[in-house]
Design an enzyme around this catalytic site. Structure first.
Site, PDB file in Angstrom:
ATOM      1  N   ARG A   1      50.622 -23.872 -38.062  1.00 43.31           N
ATOM      2  CA  ARG A   1      49.434 -24.691 -37.894  1.00 43.31           C
ATOM      3  C   ARG A   1      48.265 -23.755 -37.620  1.00 43.31           C
ATOM      4  O   ARG A   1      48.417 -22.696 -37.009  1.00 43.31           O
ATOM      5  CB  ARG A   1      49.589 -25.682 -36.731  1.00 43.31           C
ATOM      6  CG  ARG A   1      50.510 -26.858 -37.028  1.00 43.31           C
ATOM      7  CD  ARG A   1      49.910 -27.798 -38.073  1.00 43.31           C
ATOM      8  NE  ARG A   1      50.688 -29.024 -38.225  1.00 43.31           N
ATOM      9  CZ  ARG A   1      51.622 -29.211 -39.129  1.00 43.31           C
ATOM     10  NH1 ARG A   1      51.963 -28.206 -39.939  1.00 43.31           N
ATOM     11  NH2 ARG A   1      52.252 -30.376 -39.222  1.00 43.31           N
TER      12      ARG A   1
ATOM     13  N   GLU B   1      40.675 -27.221 -40.212  1.00 45.46           N
ATOM     14  CA  GLU B   1      41.328 -27.585 -41.469  1.00 45.46           C
ATOM     15  C   GLU B   1      40.904 -28.993 -41.873  1.00 45.46           C
ATOM     16  O   GLU B   1      41.009 -29.910 -41.051  1.00 45.46           O
ATOM     17  CB  GLU B   1      42.852 -27.513 -41.311  1.00 45.46           C
ATOM     18  CG  GLU B   1      43.595 -27.713 -42.610  1.00 45.46           C
ATOM     19  CD  GLU B   1      45.094 -27.490 -42.495  1.00 45.46           C
ATOM     20  OE1 GLU B   1      45.509 -26.447 -41.952  1.00 45.46           O
ATOM     21  OE2 GLU B   1      45.844 -28.371 -42.939  1.00 45.46           O
TER      22      GLU B   1
ATOM     23  N   HIS C   1      46.990 -25.629 -47.479  1.00 42.31           N
ATOM     24  CA  HIS C   1      48.104 -26.341 -46.840  1.00 42.31           C
ATOM     25  C   HIS C   1      49.008 -26.954 -47.921  1.00 42.31           C
ATOM     26  O   HIS C   1      49.327 -28.145 -47.888  1.00 42.31           O
ATOM     27  CB  HIS C   1      47.583 -27.439 -45.891  1.00 42.31           C
ATOM     28  CG  HIS C   1      48.569 -27.769 -44.800  1.00 42.31           C
ATOM     29  ND1 HIS C   1      48.196 -28.177 -43.548  1.00 42.31           N
ATOM     30  CD2 HIS C   1      49.944 -27.743 -44.778  1.00 42.31           C
ATOM     31  CE1 HIS C   1      49.267 -28.410 -42.800  1.00 42.31           C
ATOM     32  NE2 HIS C   1      50.330 -28.139 -43.521  1.00 42.31           N
TER      33      HIS C   1
END
Length: 303
Positions: free
Chosen positions: A216, A245, A264
């Site tokens: 993450r 993000e 991602h």
């Protein structure tokens, strides 16, 4: 046992529940819920007193932990380990691209060999968070003859690693950072791991080492990383996750000569749903048989 799938019910998940021997039913009648199609903000719509078990679709559950939706009286399971091989494959791709400077040649507009090309063969790879993804990555790395240094929560030796240390062993983590040619971050996002890779951690890495984050974005201090890349104090960074993000348009990491960014995409939807369906079928079968479920969430640990 009646199982509800929602707020969205992909056919693959419906088929998995039926194949496991359970019945699909409305939310109000179901004792089990397979969650898909939204974040925790809509959980209250399907929650009810008879709900006993909820299967979440992701391995990372930080948004659920902070939402307050994970209430007592329900067993929640994550998809931890479900996507390990897919993410490990992407991780290997990022490592090879960085080692071979493929990000640099992909951006080039003229014929020129970039500096800094190296080999993954025989390298030292440090894996912070040597769980499902880390172990799957180790299998993929086996043909390269790498030396693996592992950090996990327990410190229990990881099969195939040269040594393993617990996450709370600061000296061990510093050793991993100092000795690794590639530092792979694959740990869960918790309060304890926030900005785990900060300016101090980056300063301990080799000047030609690559940081690879597939966990993450919150585990890496983005500003400190940009500063380290600008100062050329590390070799580069390959990130599938970022903080913030999505990474804002025009962010310096996008065009940084020492950075490689993927959006991602280590576990794309085309691969996610079939893998999740396999986990759903397995856990529904386990529930019906009275066997332990996979991925039970520890609310104290946060994952």
């Amino acid at each position: 046992m009646k199982v509800h799938i929602g707020p969205i019910a992909p056919p693959d998940l419906t088929a998995a529940v039926v194949a496991a021997g359970a019945e699909i039913g409305p939310a109000a009648e179901a004792s089990a819920l397979v969650w898909y199609g939204s974040g925790p903000e809509r959980f209250a719509e399907l929650d009810h007193p008879g709900l006993e078990w909820v299967q979440l679709p992701s391995a990372g559950i930080e948004t659920w932990m902070t939402s307050g939706a994970l209430r007592d009286g329900i067993t929640f399971t994550s998809a931890v380990g479900t996507y390990a091989e897919t993410v490990a494959e992407h991780t290997l791709g990022l490592m090879l691209a960085g080692a071979r400077q493929l990000h640099a040649v992909a951006r080039a507009d003229q014929w020129a060999r970039p500096a800094g090309i190296r080999s993954l063969i025989g390298a030292t790879v440090g894996i912070i968070g040597a769980g499902g993804i880390g172990r799957a990555l180790m299998e993929l790395l086996r043909p390269f003859g790498v030396r693996v240094l592992a950090v996990n929560r327990s410190g229990k030796p990881v099969d195939g690693a040269a040594w393993t240390c617990p996450a709370d062993d600061a000296s061990g983590v510093r050793r991993l950072l100092a000795e690794s040619d590639f530092v792979v971050v694959a740990a869960p996002a918790t309060a304890e791991t926030a900005k785990l890779i900060d300016a101090d951690a980056l300063s301990r890495m080799k000047s030609d080492a690559w940081l690879v984050n597939v966990a993450r974005g919150s585990l890496v201090d983005t500003d400190a990383l940009v500063a380290a890349l600008d100062a050329e104090s590390i070799g580069g960074a390959a990130l599938d996750v970022t903080d913030p993000e999505p990474l804002p348009a025009g962010h310096p990491l996008f065009q940084h000569p020492r950075a490689l960014i993927s959006p991602h995409s280590a576990n794309p939807k085309s691969l996610l749903i079939p893998a999740l369906a396999r986990r759903v079928e397995d856990n529904v079968r386990r529930r019906l048989a009275g066997e332990p479920l996979l991925g039970v969430i520890d609310l104290t640990a946060g994952y």
